[in-house]
Design a protein around this motif. Sequence first.
Motif, PDB file in Angstrom:
ATOM      1  N   ASP A  11      -0.165   6.961  -5.593  1.00 27.70           N
ATOM      2  CA  ASP A  11      -1.605   6.594  -6.039  1.00 27.70           C
ATOM      3  C   ASP A  11      -1.275   5.161  -6.363  1.00 27.70           C
ATOM      4  O   ASP A  11      -0.541   4.697  -7.467  1.00 27.70           O
ATOM      5  N   VAL A  12      -1.797   4.251  -5.848  1.00 29.18           N
ATOM      6  CA  VAL A  12      -1.544   2.806  -5.882  1.00 29.18           C
ATOM      7  C   VAL A  12      -1.792   2.287  -7.470  1.00 29.18           C
ATOM      8  O   VAL A  12      -1.157   1.526  -7.778  1.00 29.18           O
ATOM      9  N   LYS A  13      -2.860   2.728  -7.854  1.00 29.81           N
ATOM     10  CA  LYS A  13      -3.531   2.254  -9.212  1.00 29.81           C
ATOM     11  C   LYS A  13      -2.373   2.456 -10.196  1.00 29.81           C
ATOM     12  O   LYS A  13      -2.077   1.805 -11.106  1.00 29.81           O
ATOM     13  N   CYS A  14      -1.816   3.753 -10.228  1.00 29.48           N
ATOM     14  CA  CYS A  14      -0.931   4.216 -11.211  1.00 29.48           C
ATOM     15  C   CYS A  14       0.430   3.497 -11.063  1.00 29.48           C
ATOM     16  O   CYS A  14       0.998   3.059 -12.041  1.00 29.48           O
TER      17      CYS A  14
ATOM     18  N   LEU B  40      -0.897  -0.046   1.806  1.00 26.46           N
ATOM     19  CA  LEU B  40      -2.040   0.652   1.475  1.00 26.46           C
ATOM     20  C   LEU B  40      -2.512   1.562   2.758  1.00 26.46           C
ATOM     21  O   LEU B  40      -2.368   0.927   3.890  1.00 26.46           O
ATOM     22  N   ILE B  41      -2.897   2.624   2.259  1.00 27.66           N
ATOM     23  CA  ILE B  41      -3.413   3.822   3.695  1.00 27.66           C
ATOM     24  C   ILE B  41      -4.814   3.389   3.867  1.00 27.66           C
ATOM     25  O   ILE B  41      -5.558   3.720   3.078  1.00 27.66           O
TER      26      ILE B  41
ATOM     27  N   ASN C 152      -9.057   7.770  -4.868  1.00 27.21           N
ATOM     28  CA  ASN C 152      -8.285   6.557  -5.212  1.00 27.21           C
ATOM     29  C   ASN C 152      -7.584   6.092  -4.159  1.00 27.21           C
ATOM     30  O   ASN C 152      -7.139   6.772  -3.403  1.00 27.21           O
ATOM     31  N   GLN C 153      -7.315   4.586  -3.981  1.00 23.67           N
ATOM     32  CA  GLN C 153      -6.457   4.068  -3.072  1.00 23.67           C
ATOM     33  C   GLN C 153      -5.082   4.699  -3.072  1.00 23.67           C
ATOM     34  O   GLN C 153      -4.458   4.474  -4.272  1.00 23.67           O
ATOM     35  N   MET C 154      -4.779   5.175  -1.919  1.00 26.59           N
ATOM     36  CA  MET C 154      -3.190   5.635  -1.836  1.00 26.59           C
ATOM     37  C   MET C 154      -2.452   4.797  -1.244  1.00 26.59           C
ATOM     38  O   MET C 154      -2.832   4.269  -0.059  1.00 26.59           O
ATOM     39  N   GLY C 155      -0.858   4.717  -1.187  1.00 25.80           N
ATOM     40  CA  GLY C 155      -0.174   4.056  -0.416  1.00 25.80           C
ATOM     41  C   GLY C 155       1.179   4.622  -0.156  1.00 25.80           C
ATOM     42  O   GLY C 155       1.367   5.814  -0.743  1.00 25.80           O
ATOM     43  N   ILE C 156       1.911   4.013   0.677  1.00 25.86           N
ATOM     44  CA  ILE C 156       3.211   4.521   1.029  1.00 25.86           C
ATOM     45  C   ILE C 156       4.141   3.530   0.336  1.00 25.86           C
ATOM     46  O   ILE C 156       4.104   2.310   0.818  1.00 25.86           O
TER      47      ILE C 156
ATOM     48  N   ALA D  79      -1.061  12.007  -9.500  1.00 23.51           N
ATOM     49  CA  ALA D  79      -1.434  11.631  -8.239  1.00 23.51           C
ATOM     50  C   ALA D  79      -2.337  12.348  -7.163  1.00 23.51           C
ATOM     51  O   ALA D  79      -3.167  11.787  -6.505  1.00 23.51           O
ATOM     52  N   LEU D  80      -2.210  13.704  -7.327  1.00 30.04           N
ATOM     53  CA  LEU D  80      -2.785  14.641  -6.767  1.00 30.04           C
ATOM     54  C   LEU D  80      -4.430  14.289  -7.141  1.00 30.04           C
ATOM     55  O   LEU D  80      -5.393  14.468  -6.382  1.00 30.04           O
TER      56      LEU D  80
END
Length: 115
Positions: A31-34, A70-71, A58-62, A50-51
């Motif tokens: 989770d990018v924000k966290c 960013l995904i 929310n914006q997720m990333g790798i 994160a789930l």
Amino acid sequence: MKKMLACTMAIAFVAAPMLAAEKTVKGEVIDVKCYTSDNSQVGKDHEQCALSCAKRGNQMGILTSDGVYLIAGDYAKENNKKLIEFVAKQVEAKGEVMEHDGKKTITVTAMMVAK
């Protein structure tokens, strides 16, 4: 003619970082924000949070060894519906990668849990 060539070169130089390239990236779905607020927010200990964030869209990333991607694309649609099974796991994601203003984005076309 020289001015036209110079303009073409300048445009190519500026646009080059924005061009997409097919790539496979390996890392953890976060989770990018966290992660941005506290970079210890990764792994199994952060999975439930994160789930929850992913399900809210929310914006997720790798998170990779060279930064966060960013995904984007189908995997990010419908509140990250296709990403839910991969949250907080190590993955291999294939897709178009772009970088603009220091932010990396991957439009994921395929993802699997890393072996």
